[in-house]
Design an enzyme around this catalytic site. Structure first.
Site, PDB file in Angstrom:
ATOM      1  N   GLY A 257       0.827 -15.274  -8.340  1.00  0.00           N
ATOM      2  CA  GLY A 257       0.283 -14.452  -7.258  1.00  0.00           C
ATOM      3  C   GLY A 257       1.035 -13.150  -7.239  1.00  0.00           C
ATOM      4  O   GLY A 257       1.511 -12.686  -8.277  1.00  0.00           O
ATOM      5  N   CYS A 260       1.145  -7.809  -8.243  1.00  0.00           N
ATOM      6  CA  CYS A 260       0.981  -7.219  -9.583  1.00  0.00           C
ATOM      7  C   CYS A 260       0.028  -7.991 -10.492  1.00  0.00           C
ATOM      8  O   CYS A 260      -1.010  -7.461 -10.887  1.00  0.00           O
ATOM      9  CB  CYS A 260       2.337  -7.063 -10.251  1.00  0.00           C
ATOM     10  SG  CYS A 260       3.322  -5.804  -9.437  1.00  0.00           S
TER      11      CYS A 260
HETATM   12  P1  NAD Z   1       3.955  -0.591  -2.052  1.00  0.00           P
HETATM   13  O1  NAD Z   1       2.650  -0.785  -1.390  1.00  0.00           O
HETATM   14  O2  NAD Z   1       5.121  -1.406  -1.634  1.00  0.00           O
HETATM   15  O3  NAD Z   1       4.386   0.936  -1.954  1.00  0.00           O
HETATM   16  C1  NAD Z   1       3.546   2.006  -2.159  1.00  0.00           C
HETATM   17  C2  NAD Z   1       3.943   3.097  -1.175  1.00  0.00           C
HETATM   18  O4  NAD Z   1       3.199   4.274  -1.468  1.00  0.00           O
HETATM   19  C3  NAD Z   1       3.654   2.742   0.278  1.00  0.00           C
HETATM   20  O5  NAD Z   1       4.837   2.875   1.037  1.00  0.00           O
HETATM   21  C4  NAD Z   1       2.588   3.748   0.698  1.00  0.00           C
HETATM   22  O6  NAD Z   1       2.702   4.130   2.057  1.00  0.00           O
HETATM   23  C5  NAD Z   1       2.899   4.904  -0.236  1.00  0.00           C
HETATM   24  N1  NAD Z   1       1.767   5.824  -0.458  1.00  0.00           N
HETATM   25  C6  NAD Z   1       0.481   5.524  -0.713  1.00  0.00           C
HETATM   26  N2  NAD Z   1      -0.252   6.656  -0.835  1.00  0.00           N
HETATM   27  C7  NAD Z   1       0.607   7.684  -0.662  1.00  0.00           C
HETATM   28  C8  NAD Z   1       0.467   9.081  -0.683  1.00  0.00           C
HETATM   29  N3  NAD Z   1      -0.727   9.644  -0.896  1.00  0.00           N
HETATM   30  N4  NAD Z   1       1.569   9.841  -0.471  1.00  0.00           N
HETATM   31  C9  NAD Z   1       2.759   9.284  -0.257  1.00  0.00           C
HETATM   32  N5  NAD Z   1       2.959   7.938  -0.224  1.00  0.00           N
HETATM   33  C10 NAD Z   1       1.889   7.167  -0.426  1.00  0.00           C
HETATM   34  O7  NAD Z   1       3.654  -0.795  -3.607  1.00  0.00           O
HETATM   35  P2  NAD Z   1       4.711  -1.221  -4.741  1.00  0.00           P
HETATM   36  O8  NAD Z   1       4.787  -2.707  -4.792  1.00  0.00           O
HETATM   37  O9  NAD Z   1       5.937  -0.426  -4.604  1.00  0.00           O
HETATM   38  O10 NAD Z   1       3.908  -0.767  -6.037  1.00  0.00           O
HETATM   39  C11 NAD Z   1       3.778   0.598  -6.386  1.00  0.00           C
HETATM   40  C12 NAD Z   1       3.243   0.668  -7.814  1.00  0.00           C
HETATM   41  O11 NAD Z   1       4.198   0.077  -8.703  1.00  0.00           O
HETATM   42  C13 NAD Z   1       1.948  -0.099  -8.046  1.00  0.00           C
HETATM   43  O12 NAD Z   1       1.171   0.571  -8.990  1.00  0.00           O
HETATM   44  C14 NAD Z   1       2.430  -1.427  -8.595  1.00  0.00           C
HETATM   45  O13 NAD Z   1       1.455  -2.058  -9.387  1.00  0.00           O
HETATM   46  C15 NAD Z   1       3.602  -0.989  -9.433  1.00  0.00           C
HETATM   47  N6  NAD Z   1       4.622  -2.022  -9.670  1.00  0.00           N
HETATM   48  C16 NAD Z   1       4.986  -2.860  -8.663  1.00  0.00           C
HETATM   49  C17 NAD Z   1       5.980  -3.807  -8.900  1.00  0.00           C
HETATM   50  C18 NAD Z   1       6.390  -4.752  -7.807  1.00  0.00           C
HETATM   51  O14 NAD Z   1       7.066  -5.740  -8.121  1.00  0.00           O
HETATM   52  N7  NAD Z   1       6.046  -4.507  -6.554  1.00  0.00           N
HETATM   53  C19 NAD Z   1       6.609  -3.887 -10.150  1.00  0.00           C
HETATM   54  C20 NAD Z   1       6.233  -2.991 -11.138  1.00  0.00           C
HETATM   55  C21 NAD Z   1       5.231  -2.057 -10.894  1.00  0.00           C
END
Ligand code: NAD
Length: 432
Positions: A257, A260
Site C-alpha cells: 500500500g 507510492c
Molecule cells: P506529500 O503529499 O506529503 O507532500 C507534497 C506537498 O506538496 C504537500 O505538502 C503539498 O501541500 C505541497 N504542494 C502541492 N502543490 C503545491 C504547490 N503548487 N506549491 C507548493 N506546494 C505544493 O507528498 P510526498 O509523499 O512528499 O510525495 C511527493 C512526491 O515524491 C510524489 O511525487 C511522490 O510520489 C514522491 N515520492 C514519495 C515518497 C514517499 O515515501 N512519500 C518516496 C519517493 C518519492
C-alpha cells in the site's frame, strides 16, 4: 549551496532538512500555509523518526527556513527542487497539475540562471514539459536547466535512506547541471548514476514497479503455500539467500500500500499505454495485490464464520511501521471491508490514529494493543510495528473473548503462540 524545495511533504521536508544538515542553506516552500506556519513554530506535521531534532537543529543554525512564497525562494536559491505531490487521477494517470503550476511560478520568479530539479515521482517526458512550461513563462534571455533526481527514500527510515542511499540518480542534459548536482551530492558519498532525464524518470517507475512485483510474487507463492501446506517464510528464506534474488521485499502479507506503489504502478501502466505498450505483467501485479486483501478478509471469515456483530481487535493502521502515513494503507482497506461485513472494530496504531480518525467512522480507537484485544473475538495484525512483536500474550489471552490471532504480517512465532493456547492463523504458513 542555496537550495529551494517546493513541496514540503514527506519527501520535500526530509530532502530539505538533510541538505541543510549537509551544510547548505535551504528554504522549504509549501502552498499549505497551515503547514508552513506550524513548521515555523517547529511543530512537525508528520511522524518520521529523527526528523524533529534535525529540523530544530537546522532552523536554529539558520540553515533551514520555511515559506509560502515560491518567488522569494527562487530569488534566494541556485537550485530548485520540485517535490510536490503527483497523485493519481481517476483513470490512473499521474496528476501533474502541481508540477505544471510550480514550473510556471518558478519561471515567473527567475531573474538569472537556475537549475530546476524534478524530485517528485513523475512519468517519462515530464522533464520535457517542465522545460517547455518554463520557456513559455520566462524572460527569453535567462538561461536555465531542468534535471531529474528521483527520490528513493522509504518513510519510517527516510533520513537514513537520504543520507545513506544505495545510489543517487541524476538525469541531466547539460554539463552545468551535472556539475551542480554531483557536487551537491558529493558529501553523501553514494554511487551516482548520471543519465539523461528520460532514463532517470524511468528508473524511478521501473524500480517501484519491480519492488511491487516482488511483493506480489511472494504473495502468489503464499497462496500456493496455503493450498499445499508449504511454508512461505522458508520459501522466501531459501529464495532470498540467492544473491541474484535477494531477501528484501519477499515478505508475504496483506499486500503493498502506501502513497507510492499503487499510484506509481497505475501511472507507469498508463504512460506505457500512451506509447503503445500494454504492460500486462504490472496489471497482474496490481490484481494479485488487490485480491490479497480479500483473501485475508476471507481468512478472518473462515475463522469466525459470521462477522456481523463480532468484535475484532486490530493492530495497525499505517501502511507500514514507523510512519503515520495511512495513504492507500492495506490496513485501512481491510478494516473498511470488515466494517462492511458488520464487524465492530477496535484498533490501535502507535502513530496512525489521528489521520485515520478522519476516514474511519464507527471504529473504536484504543490506547494500546491490550485495549484493542479486550473482549475481542479475534486479534488481527495489519501493520508490523516492532512493539506488536513483544506483547504480554498471557494478558492478551485473558482479555480476549477467545484466543485467536490472525496475523497479516507473519510476525509471530507460531509454536510459541500455540504453546500459550492461541489459535494462530497467518499468511502462507502451515497451521500447527
Ligand atoms: P506529500 O503529499 O506529503 O507532500 C507534497 C506537498 O506538496 C504537500 O505538502 C503539498 O501541500 C505541497 N504542494 C502541492 N502543490 C503545491 C504547490 N503548487 N506549491 C507548493 N506546494 C505544493 O507528498 P510526498 O509523499 O512528499 O510525495 C511527493 C512526491 O515524491 C510524489 O511525487 C511522490 O510520489 C514522491 N515520492 C514519495 C515518497 C514517499 O515515501 N512519500 C518516496 C519517493 C518519492
Amino acid at each position: 549551496m542555496k537550495i529551494a524545495i517546493i513541496g514540503t511533504g514527506y519527501v520535500g521536508l526530509v530532502t530539505g532538512v538533510c541538505f541543510a544538515e549537509l551544510g547548505n542553506k535551504v528554504i522549504c516552500v509549501d502552498n499549505d500555509s497551515k503547514k508552513i506556519n506550524s513548521l515555523k513554530k517547529l511543530i512537525i506535521p508528520i511522524y518520521e523518526p529523527g526528523l524533529d531534532d534535525l529540523v530544530k537543529r537546522n532552523v536554529k543554525n539558520k540553515r533551514l527556513s520555511f515559506s509560502t512564497s515560491i518567488k522569494d525562494a527562487v530569488n534566494n536559491s541556485e537550485v530548485i527542487f520540485i517535490a510536490v505531490g503527483t497523485p493519481p487521477r481517476e483513470n490512473g494517470e499521474a496528476d501533474l497539475t502541481g508540477i505544471e503550476n510550480v514550473a510556471r511560478s518558478i519561471a515567473k520568479a527567475m531573474s538569472s540562471y537556475r537549475l530546476i530539479v524534478e524530485k517528485s515521482t513523475v512519468p517519462i517526458e515530464t522533464g520535457i514539459w517542465v522545460e517547455h512550461t518554463i520557456k513559455l513563462n520566462i524572460n527569453k534571455k535567462i538561461k536555465f536547466d531542468v534535471a531529474s533526481n528521483p527520490e528513493f527514500l522509504r518513510e519510517g527510515q527516510a533520513i537514513d535512506d537520504f543520507m545513506h542511499p544505495d545510489r543517487i540518480v541524476i538525469g541531466v542534459e547539460s554539463q552545468r547541471a551535472k556539475e551542480i548536482l554531483t557536487s551537491l551530492y558529493k558529501p553523501i558519498g553514494a554511487p551516482i548514476v548520471v543519465t539523461d532525464i528520460k532514463s532517470a524518470e524511468l528508473i524511478k517507475h521501473a524500480s517501484n514497479s519491480f519492488l511491487a512485483t516482488k511483493i506480489s510474487f511472494i504473495n502468489a507463492i503464499a497462496q500456493i503455500c496455503d493450498l499445499t501446506g508449504a511454508d512461505v517464510a522458508k520459501v522466501a528464506e531459501g529464495m532470498g539467500l540467492d544473491k541474484r534474488i535477494g531477501r528484501a521485499f519477499l515478505n508475504a502479507g496483506i499486500g503493498y500500500g502506501g502513497s507510492c506503489f499503487p499510484k506509481d504502478l497505475d501511472a507507469f501502466v498508463k504512460i506505457c499505454e500512451k506509447y503503445g505498450y500494454d504492460f500486462k505483467l504490472l496489471k497482474i501485479v496490481k490484481d494479485i495485490n488487490h485480491r490479497q486483501k480479500q483473501i485475508f478478509v476471507d481468512k478472518i471469515k473462515d475463522a469466525l464464520w459470521i462477522l456481523k456483530d463480532k468484535c475484532i481487535g486490530v493492530l495497525g493502521l499505517a501502511f507500514k511501521p514507523n510512519t503515520d502515513d495511512i495513504r492507500e494503507s492495506a490496513a485501512i482497506d481491510i478494516i473498511k471491508r470488515l466494517l462492511q461485513e458488520g464487524a465492530s472494530i477496535q484498533v490501535f496504531d502507535p502513530q496512525g490514529m489521528e489521520k485515520s480518525k478522519a476516514i474511519l467512522e464507527g471504529v473504536k480507537f484504543c490506547r494500546d494493543p491490550y485495549e484493542a484485544a479486550k473482549k475481542s473475538d479475534c486479534l488481527v495484525v495489519l501493520t508490523e510495528w516492532s512493539e506488536f512483536k513483544e506483547l504480554d500474550f498471557k494478558l492478551i489471552k485473558k482479555l480476549m473473548r477467545q484466543p485467536l490471532i490472525i496475523d497479516g504480517r507473519n510476525i509471530y512465532d507460531k509454536v510459541l503462540l500455540k504453546k500459550l493456547g492461541f489459535r494462530y492463523i497467518c499468511v502462507g504458513r502451515p497451521k500447527i
